[in-house]
Design a protein around this motif. Structure first.
Motif, PDB file in Angstrom:
ATOM      1  N   GLY A  97       0.748  -1.355   0.157  1.00 57.10           N
ATOM      2  CA  GLY A  97      -0.331  -0.126  -0.103  1.00 57.10           C
ATOM      3  C   GLY A  97       0.744   1.127   0.181  1.00 57.10           C
ATOM      4  O   GLY A  97       2.230   1.193  -0.199  1.00 57.10           O
ATOM      5  N   SER A  98       0.515   1.830   0.167  1.00 54.62           N
ATOM      6  CA  SER A  98       0.917   3.052   0.404  1.00 54.62           C
ATOM      7  C   SER A  98       2.064   3.844   1.395  1.00 54.62           C
ATOM      8  O   SER A  98       1.539   2.787   2.689  1.00 54.62           O
ATOM      9  CB  SER A  98       0.462   4.589  -0.020  1.00 54.62           C
ATOM     10  OG  SER A  98      -0.996   4.785   0.908  1.00 54.62           O
ATOM     11  N   GLU A  99       2.023   4.851   1.904  1.00 56.60           N
ATOM     12  CA  GLU A  99       2.359   5.362   3.629  1.00 56.60           C
ATOM     13  C   GLU A  99       1.122   5.454   4.260  1.00 56.60           C
ATOM     14  O   GLU A  99       1.543   6.248   5.357  1.00 56.60           O
ATOM     15  CB  GLU A  99       3.804   5.872   2.961  1.00 56.60           C
ATOM     16  CG  GLU A  99       4.749   5.557   2.673  1.00 56.60           C
ATOM     17  CD  GLU A  99       6.027   5.633   3.362  1.00 56.60           C
ATOM     18  OE1 GLU A  99       6.602   6.571   3.841  1.00 56.60           O
ATOM     19  OE2 GLU A  99       6.630   4.064   3.486  1.00 56.60           O
ATOM     20  N   ILE A 100      -0.129   6.259   3.326  1.00 60.68           N
ATOM     21  CA  ILE A 100      -0.767   6.407   3.936  1.00 60.68           C
ATOM     22  C   ILE A 100      -1.739   6.223   4.830  1.00 60.68           C
ATOM     23  O   ILE A 100      -2.160   5.557   5.095  1.00 60.68           O
ATOM     24  CB  ILE A 100      -1.449   7.925   2.748  1.00 60.68           C
ATOM     25  CG1 ILE A 100      -1.105   8.300   2.226  1.00 60.68           C
ATOM     26  CG2 ILE A 100      -2.862   8.255   3.510  1.00 60.68           C
ATOM     27  CD1 ILE A 100      -1.878   8.220   0.685  1.00 60.68           C
ATOM     28  N   ASP A 101      -1.074   7.474   6.188  1.00 60.78           N
ATOM     29  CA  ASP A 101      -2.838   6.749   7.599  1.00 60.78           C
ATOM     30  C   ASP A 101      -3.481   7.543   7.633  1.00 60.78           C
ATOM     31  O   ASP A 101      -2.855   8.831   7.976  1.00 60.78           O
ATOM     32  CB  ASP A 101      -1.362   6.544   9.064  1.00 60.78           C
ATOM     33  CG  ASP A 101      -1.144   4.822   9.258  1.00 60.78           C
ATOM     34  OD1 ASP A 101      -0.974   4.754   8.005  1.00 60.78           O
ATOM     35  OD2 ASP A 101      -1.408   4.850  10.200  1.00 60.78           O
ATOM     36  N   ALA A 102      -4.398   7.538   8.349  1.00 63.45           N
ATOM     37  CA  ALA A 102      -5.358   8.752   8.779  1.00 63.45           C
ATOM     38  C   ALA A 102      -6.363   8.047   9.813  1.00 63.45           C
ATOM     39  O   ALA A 102      -7.113   6.873   9.164  1.00 63.45           O
ATOM     40  CB  ALA A 102      -6.172   9.234   7.483  1.00 63.45           C
TER      41      ALA A 102
END
Lengths: 266, 266
Positions: free
Chosen positions: A109-114
């Motif tokens: 996946g990407s590094e995006i965390d939210a």
């Protein structure tokens, strides 16, 4: 016996595996569903080397008991980032459940965390009693609690008529014994380890059959301990969904599950 | 063309079915997943006469396009109250998805109803614009909105950079056209009909692939219109869960779904 040994599988043919349901992983004599899924998921993982369990969906047909099991695993697609598999687990000529799963390349996946909902406040583990098997053989707590460290807030331990008027909601902690860490298969177990949340809202205490469950592994770990939130929002004509979220000690979601179940007969 | 016709199936052999993916049920050229699941679920329903769809879990392997499809359905267990089936849908030599499902005898649960979370407040349908396909061929709104009456609150229509800082959350309404009512297959479509909720929180607008989805039918209807709440709570390394709840006009839950998806590349 470590959880890893209790869920070990052996390849016996092309996509064929053998395993063993060990004693004392049961509730009211019927083997815990998460434990069974962990066994098949391990076999699936053998067919997806280098990839990690991302999600598994299982549908139950027949109850399981201690004793040998066999499994058939089929790889439906091996893609660049994910492998999709399906399989069944058999015992005594019966299919206990069918499942499909996705394994993914680590970090695909990407590094995006939210996160748009924080982890719930839960009393620290030392304030949450560990469940131990009922001494008199009654259904709760089940024998399987001897094999794990399952802790619940004192408030979540109120069940039966005394809980009438409350919402179905359990908060607690889960870890394996003797320092064994939670990998994705341990998280599978943890999502299905707690009593049904409806027990904490005055609904009948009794066998609450799971029809299906979907488990998402959000962080494969390993994790030493996870915070658990188990809750039901809707009972419709006796059918209910039960959602579980597991969090690490930093408040990050590490796994979640949803199951469809039927209320126990009153 | 009515939705029932657009998802019609024909039995062509023992557990074998044929169907047709009709044009304009797509998003960015790829056929909507809920529409595809409805086709296979209809075939499964043919194998469980007199029983109604209770839950279906699907895992996607390959994108679908307009044209003929074939299906294979296997009955795993026909119990007193429920029938468990699994099946796959094929197109052009590829498996588009695999699924397992449970059909149940109407009224097999108890009469117990309890809800611990009320339906969300949503503006009335007349205050929610109906999505119509983009005139310039851009991805949003997708062509498939021509075939349904998909309405969203004006606030939920804010997407892209303008939505940064908001939570992924869409509220609206869904119904079929020309008075066609929503049966369980229509509810399957409705759970996967709205844009990804992450579009309303500043995340990239683009193909957001569904890995798997589980759909629970809580009230088979028929329903004239349903209120929809579509939301994501956690994005973890680019992976996200999306939950959908559908409610009738009296505020009773009629269906819910959860899917695992991957954020679009930015």
């Amino acid at each position: 016996m470590k959880f890893a040994e209790a869920t070990a599988v052996e390849k016996v043919g092309d996509g064929s595996y053998a395993g063993e349901v060990h004693p004392n992983w049961d509730i009211a004599g019927i083997t815990n569903g998460g434990y069974l899924i962990a066994i098949l998921a391990r076999a699936m993982g053998e067919e997806a080397p280098g990839r990690e369990l991302k999600s598994v969906s299982a549908r139950f047909l027949n109850p399981g008991f201690p004793g040998p099991v066999t499994m058939e695993v089929e790889t439906l697609k091996e893609g660049k980032g994910t492998t999709t598999l399906q399989g069944q687990l058999f015992q005594g000529g019966k299919t206990l459940f069918t499942a499909h799963a996705t394994y993914s390349v680590p970090g695909m996946g990407s590094e995006i965390d939210a996160s748009f909902r924080p982890a719930p406040e839960v009393r620290p583990p030392e304030e949450c009693p560990r469940l131990v098997p009922a001494l008199d053989g009654s259904m709760l707590p089940p024998p399987f609690t001897a094999n794990v460290d399952l802790m619940m807030e004192p408030e979540s331990l109120v069940m039966g008529p005394a809980a009438q008027g409350r919402a179905p909601d359990i908060k607690g902690w889960f870890r394996l014994l003797d320092g064994e860490l939670l990998d994705p298969y341990g998280l599978v177990l943890a999502t299905d380890a707690f009593p049904p949340a409806v027990f904490t809202a005055g609904f009948p205490l009794g066998w609450t059959p799971t029809v299906d469950i979907s488990i998402y592994i959000r962080d494969p770990g390993p994790h030493e301990i996870v915070k658990a939130h188990v809750h039901t929002r809707h009972v419709t004509n006796g059918w209910l969904e039960e959602d579980v979220e597991l969090w690490d000690t930093a408040g990050r979601l590490v796994a979640q599950s949803r199951q469809l179940a039927l209320l126990a007969k009153g």
